[in-house]
Design a protein around this motif. Structure first.
Motif, PDB file in Angstrom:
ATOM      1  N   GLU A 217     -16.994 -35.445  13.320  1.00  0.00           N
ATOM      2  CA  GLU A 217     -17.052 -34.007  13.049  1.00  0.00           C
ATOM      3  C   GLU A 217     -16.306 -33.276  14.156  1.00  0.00           C
ATOM      4  N   SER A 218     -15.849 -32.068  13.819  1.00  0.00           N
ATOM      5  CA  SER A 218     -15.136 -31.254  14.795  1.00  0.00           C
ATOM      6  C   SER A 218     -16.083 -30.780  15.895  1.00  0.00           C
ATOM      7  N   CYS A 219     -15.632 -30.876  17.142  1.00  0.00           N
ATOM      8  CA  CYS A 219     -16.394 -30.371  18.286  1.00  0.00           C
ATOM      9  C   CYS A 219     -15.391 -29.962  19.354  1.00  0.00           C
ATOM     10  N   ARG A 307     -26.196 -16.600  24.754  1.00  0.00           N
ATOM     11  CA  ARG A 307     -25.153 -16.091  23.861  1.00  0.00           C
ATOM     12  C   ARG A 307     -24.594 -17.194  22.972  1.00  0.00           C
ATOM     13  N   TRP A 308     -24.257 -18.316  23.571  1.00  0.00           N
ATOM     14  CA  TRP A 308     -23.621 -19.359  22.770  1.00  0.00           C
ATOM     15  C   TRP A 308     -24.616 -20.143  21.923  1.00  0.00           C
ATOM     16  N   ILE A 309     -25.886 -20.155  22.320  1.00  0.00           N
ATOM     17  CA  ILE A 309     -26.904 -20.731  21.433  1.00  0.00           C
ATOM     18  C   ILE A 309     -27.030 -19.881  20.177  1.00  0.00           C
ATOM     19  N   ARG A 310     -27.007 -18.569  20.333  1.00  0.00           N
ATOM     20  CA  ARG A 310     -27.115 -17.676  19.171  1.00  0.00           C
ATOM     21  C   ARG A 310     -25.899 -17.782  18.258  1.00  0.00           C
ATOM     22  N   VAL A 311     -24.726 -17.979  18.848  1.00  0.00           N
ATOM     23  CA  VAL A 311     -23.531 -18.175  18.027  1.00  0.00           C
ATOM     24  C   VAL A 311     -23.608 -19.512  17.306  1.00  0.00           C
ATOM     25  N   ARG A 312     -23.962 -20.583  18.032  1.00  0.00           N
ATOM     26  CA  ARG A 312     -24.057 -21.912  17.409  1.00  0.00           C
ATOM     27  C   ARG A 312     -25.115 -21.950  16.328  1.00  0.00           C
ATOM     28  N   LYS A 313     -26.208 -21.227  16.539  1.00  0.00           N
ATOM     29  CA  LYS A 313     -27.293 -21.199  15.555  1.00  0.00           C
ATOM     30  C   LYS A 313     -26.782 -20.752  14.196  1.00  0.00           C
ATOM     31  N   ARG A 314     -25.876 -19.776  14.208  1.00  0.00           N
ATOM     32  CA  ARG A 314     -25.328 -19.241  12.967  1.00  0.00           C
ATOM     33  C   ARG A 314     -24.217 -20.111  12.386  1.00  0.00           C
ATOM     34  N   MET A 315     -23.699 -21.022  13.198  1.00  0.00           N
ATOM     35  CA  MET A 315     -22.614 -21.885  12.737  1.00  0.00           C
ATOM     36  C   MET A 315     -23.109 -23.267  12.326  1.00  0.00           C
ATOM     37  N   LEU A 317     -26.769 -24.663  12.248  1.00  0.00           N
ATOM     38  CA  LEU A 317     -28.201 -24.446  12.459  1.00  0.00           C
ATOM     39  C   LEU A 317     -28.929 -25.750  12.761  1.00  0.00           C
ATOM     40  N   ALA A 318     -28.691 -26.790  11.969  1.00  0.00           N
ATOM     41  CA  ALA A 318     -29.432 -28.042  12.140  1.00  0.00           C
ATOM     42  C   ALA A 318     -29.224 -28.621  13.537  1.00  0.00           C
ATOM     43  N   ALA A 319     -27.962 -28.655  13.994  1.00  0.00           N
ATOM     44  CA  ALA A 319     -27.670 -29.201  15.321  1.00  0.00           C
ATOM     45  C   ALA A 319     -28.325 -28.365  16.409  1.00  0.00           C
ATOM     46  N   VAL A 321     -31.128 -26.557  16.113  1.00  0.00           N
ATOM     47  CA  VAL A 321     -32.580 -26.731  16.053  1.00  0.00           C
ATOM     48  C   VAL A 321     -33.018 -28.014  16.763  1.00  0.00           C
ATOM     49  N   VAL A 322     -32.244 -29.090  16.623  1.00  0.00           N
ATOM     50  CA  VAL A 322     -32.648 -30.368  17.234  1.00  0.00           C
ATOM     51  C   VAL A 322     -32.195 -30.480  18.692  1.00  0.00           C
ATOM     52  N   GLU A 323     -31.470 -29.494  19.169  1.00  0.00           N
ATOM     53  CA  GLU A 323     -30.902 -29.574  20.518  1.00  0.00           C
ATOM     54  C   GLU A 323     -31.923 -29.899  21.611  1.00  0.00           C
ATOM     55  N   PRO A 324     -33.122 -29.279  21.625  1.00  0.00           N
ATOM     56  CA  PRO A 324     -34.089 -29.614  22.690  1.00  0.00           C
ATOM     57  C   PRO A 324     -34.490 -31.082  22.701  1.00  0.00           C
ATOM     58  N   PHE A 325     -34.439 -31.723  21.542  1.00  0.00           N
ATOM     59  CA  PHE A 325     -34.852 -33.113  21.447  1.00  0.00           C
ATOM     60  C   PHE A 325     -33.776 -34.079  21.947  1.00  0.00           C
ATOM     61  N   THR A 326     -32.627 -33.528  22.348  1.00  0.00           N
ATOM     62  CA  THR A 326     -31.591 -34.342  22.974  1.00  0.00           C
ATOM     63  C   THR A 326     -31.603 -34.197  24.487  1.00  0.00           C
ATOM     64  N   GLU A 327     -32.446 -33.321  24.999  1.00  0.00           N
ATOM     65  CA  GLU A 327     -32.503 -33.045  26.434  1.00  0.00           C
ATOM     66  C   GLU A 327     -33.445 -34.017  27.143  1.00  0.00           C
ATOM     67  N   SER A 328     -33.233 -34.185  28.442  1.00  0.00           N
ATOM     68  CA  SER A 328     -33.936 -35.227  29.194  1.00  0.00           C
ATOM     69  C   SER A 328     -35.445 -35.042  29.228  1.00  0.00           C
ATOM     70  N   ILE A 329     -35.924 -33.800  29.375  1.00  0.00           N
ATOM     71  CA  ILE A 329     -37.369 -33.582  29.522  1.00  0.00           C
ATOM     72  C   ILE A 329     -38.100 -33.867  28.220  1.00  0.00           C
ATOM     73  N   MET A 330     -37.595 -33.325  27.113  1.00  0.00           N
ATOM     74  CA  MET A 330     -38.233 -33.580  25.825  1.00  0.00           C
ATOM     75  C   MET A 330     -38.161 -35.062  25.473  1.00  0.00           C
ATOM     76  N   LEU A 331     -37.025 -35.687  25.762  1.00  0.00           N
ATOM     77  CA  LEU A 331     -36.886 -37.117  25.472  1.00  0.00           C
ATOM     78  C   LEU A 331     -37.837 -37.957  26.307  1.00  0.00           C
ATOM     79  N   SER A 332     -38.091 -37.547  27.536  1.00  0.00           N
ATOM     80  CA  SER A 332     -39.020 -38.313  28.377  1.00  0.00           C
ATOM     81  C   SER A 332     -40.417 -38.323  27.763  1.00  0.00           C
ATOM     82  N   MET A 333     -40.836 -37.187  27.207  1.00  0.00           N
ATOM     83  CA  MET A 333     -42.153 -37.122  26.561  1.00  0.00           C
ATOM     84  C   MET A 333     -42.180 -37.942  25.279  1.00  0.00           C
ATOM     85  N   ILE A 334     -41.097 -37.852  24.495  1.00  0.00           N
ATOM     86  CA  ILE A 334     -41.022 -38.627  23.257  1.00  0.00           C
ATOM     87  C   ILE A 334     -41.066 -40.122  23.567  1.00  0.00           C
TER      88      ILE A 334
END
Length: 428
Positions: A217-219, A307-315, A317-319, A321-334
């Motif tokens: 996918e484009s990034c 600002r860029w989270i709000r822009v990405r949210k509109r572009m 949404l699914a990616a 929404v799951v963004e916190p679950f890719t971060e180190s702190i949330m992943l450590s708990m999971i």
């Protein structure tokens, strides 16, 4: 299904997600090592100007950005034989013009043009600034560089060489865009500046490189992008394949650069349109887009990320929404909960957390070293680690703030982000 089976199923899902995120992180780390730890010389370095593809370097300007002289000078120093530079400003009194005049005098042998005045085609001031440059460019290949970016002297030659390549196994899918991962340099000791550098040089770079290595996918971010004007002129920003578009979608004024004036993240949308509308692909260069962060306060950093989270949210949404679950702190708990449920090892949580965060930091430091080289060691390890810890701790609360609103402030103007990433000036 009893409660124990549900817990076991969730634990399996959590463990799978945990390992998947680690694989992505390792992919980003390995790909960064392979791509950025050496810079091969391009066959186009010092090529005959009659055979080297012509390039128009477009640099939109507004005010005296941090490190502006050095940033702009880096384009005058390109080891490439066939290029021009076009600077554009909206206002004839813009202070950036004094820097441009000084550089024109110093590098009299470089072909340079200055365009004053914008063409308003939408809410995005960068697009409005670039409209006349796009039309005036002498060459089809355009290199659009933000004023805050500084590049190595071989960047243009290597990028043009990549743009001319064909992707293996994709005979009909040529490379339409070459981009450069941002790398933050710090000239200020403010905590916000250090947070920004810790974000861009580790987590952002790691994920950016991994996603572009997989290339499903484009990034793309737009600090430094090379593409063809003839390709952009076929786009309308709908992201619908061109063969599926109706005749009405190709109405005058609805294609080309002007079509992207309605977006704040025009860089990402142009890249996505090349990918989806024309079926073309992107590639990363082995060069980076160096960006001197400047004097950024703590709240400057927070609202920039919001600002860029709000822009990405509109572009996407699914990616988002799951963004916190890719971060180190949330992943450590999971990971901790999942492995305890699946294996019941009885290992104290603090041991797992030490191992998790130590390994995560080690990968981030390795990515930082790969994209930054010797510069990654100049600022000192402890200040960086403190900023890294702050960045990791702030990721979730900043994400929450970004998720609950649609208003953003960019270059002193307030916008409301609409569906699909479009925007309008705030009515109030």
């Amino acid at each position: 299904m009893n409660q124990e089976s549900v817990a076991y199923g969730l634990a399996l899902l959590g463990a799978g997600w945990y390992f998947a995120m680690w694989l992505i992180g390792l992919l980003g780390c390995i790909a960064a090592r392979r791509r950025y730890r050496r810079k091969p010389a391009s066959s186009l370095l010092h090529a005959n100007p009659h055979t080297a593809p012509g390039v128009s370097v477009l640099r939109p300007l507004k005010g005296l950005d941090t490190n502006l002289y050095e940033n702009l000078e880096s384009t005058f120093k390109q080891e490439y034989s066939n290029y021009e530079i076009i600077f554009s400003v909206a206002d004839e009194d813009d202070q950036a013009l004094t820097v441009v005049d000084a550089l024109r005098s110093k590098y009299a042998g470089v072909k340079v043009a200055v365009i004053i005045g914008e063409e308003v085609v939408g809410v995005n001031p960068k697009v409005n600034n670039l409209m006349r440059s796009f039309k005036a460019a002498a060459h089809d290949i355009l290199w659009v560089l933000d004023s805050g970016v500084m590049v190595d002297s071989g960047t243009l030659a290597r990028s043009v060489e990549i743009l001319a390549q064909q992707l293996p196994g994709h005979s009909a899918r040529r490379i339409a865009l070459v981009h450069h991962v941002p790398f933050a340099l710090i000239d200020e000791t403010k905590f916000g500046s250090r947070l920004e550098a810790a974000f861009l040089n580790t987590n952002h770079a790691k994920m950016y490189i991994a996603i572009n290595t997989v290339a499903i996918e484009s990034c793309v971010v737009g600090k430094s992008n090379l593409y063809r004007r003839s390709d952009v002129e076929r786009l309308n920003g709908s992201l619908i394949p061109i063969q599926s578009q109706s005749a009405s979608s190709q109405a005058p004024g609805k294609y080309g650069l002007a079509a992207f004036g309605r977006f704040l993240a025009e860089d990402n949308m142009i890249a996505s349109a090349l990918w989806h509308e024309l079926g073309l692909r992107h590639d990363l260069s082995c060069d980076v887009a160096r960006n001197v962060v400047g004097n950024m306060s703590f709240m400057d950093y927070v609202w920039r990320r919001v600002r860029w989270i709000r822009v990405r949210k509109r572009m996407v949404l699914a990616a988002t929404v799951v963004e916190p679950f890719t971060e180190s702190i949330m992943l450590s708990m999971i990971g901790n909960l999942s492995f305890a449920t699946l294996f019941g090892l009885g290992m104290p949580s603090w041991i797992f957390l030490i191992c998790h965060f130590s390994a995560w930091l080690a990968i981030d430091l390795d990515v930082y070293a790969s994209i930054g080289g010797h510069t990654s060691r100049k600022e000192g390890l402890m200040p960086f680690i403190l900023a890294w810890i702050g960045r990791e701790c702030l990721a979730f609360p900043i994400w929450l703030i970004g998720l609950v609103g649609d208003d953003v402030v960019w270059r002193g103007r307030k916008y409301q982000v609409l569906s699909n990433g479009e925007a309008r000036l705030h009515p109030t």
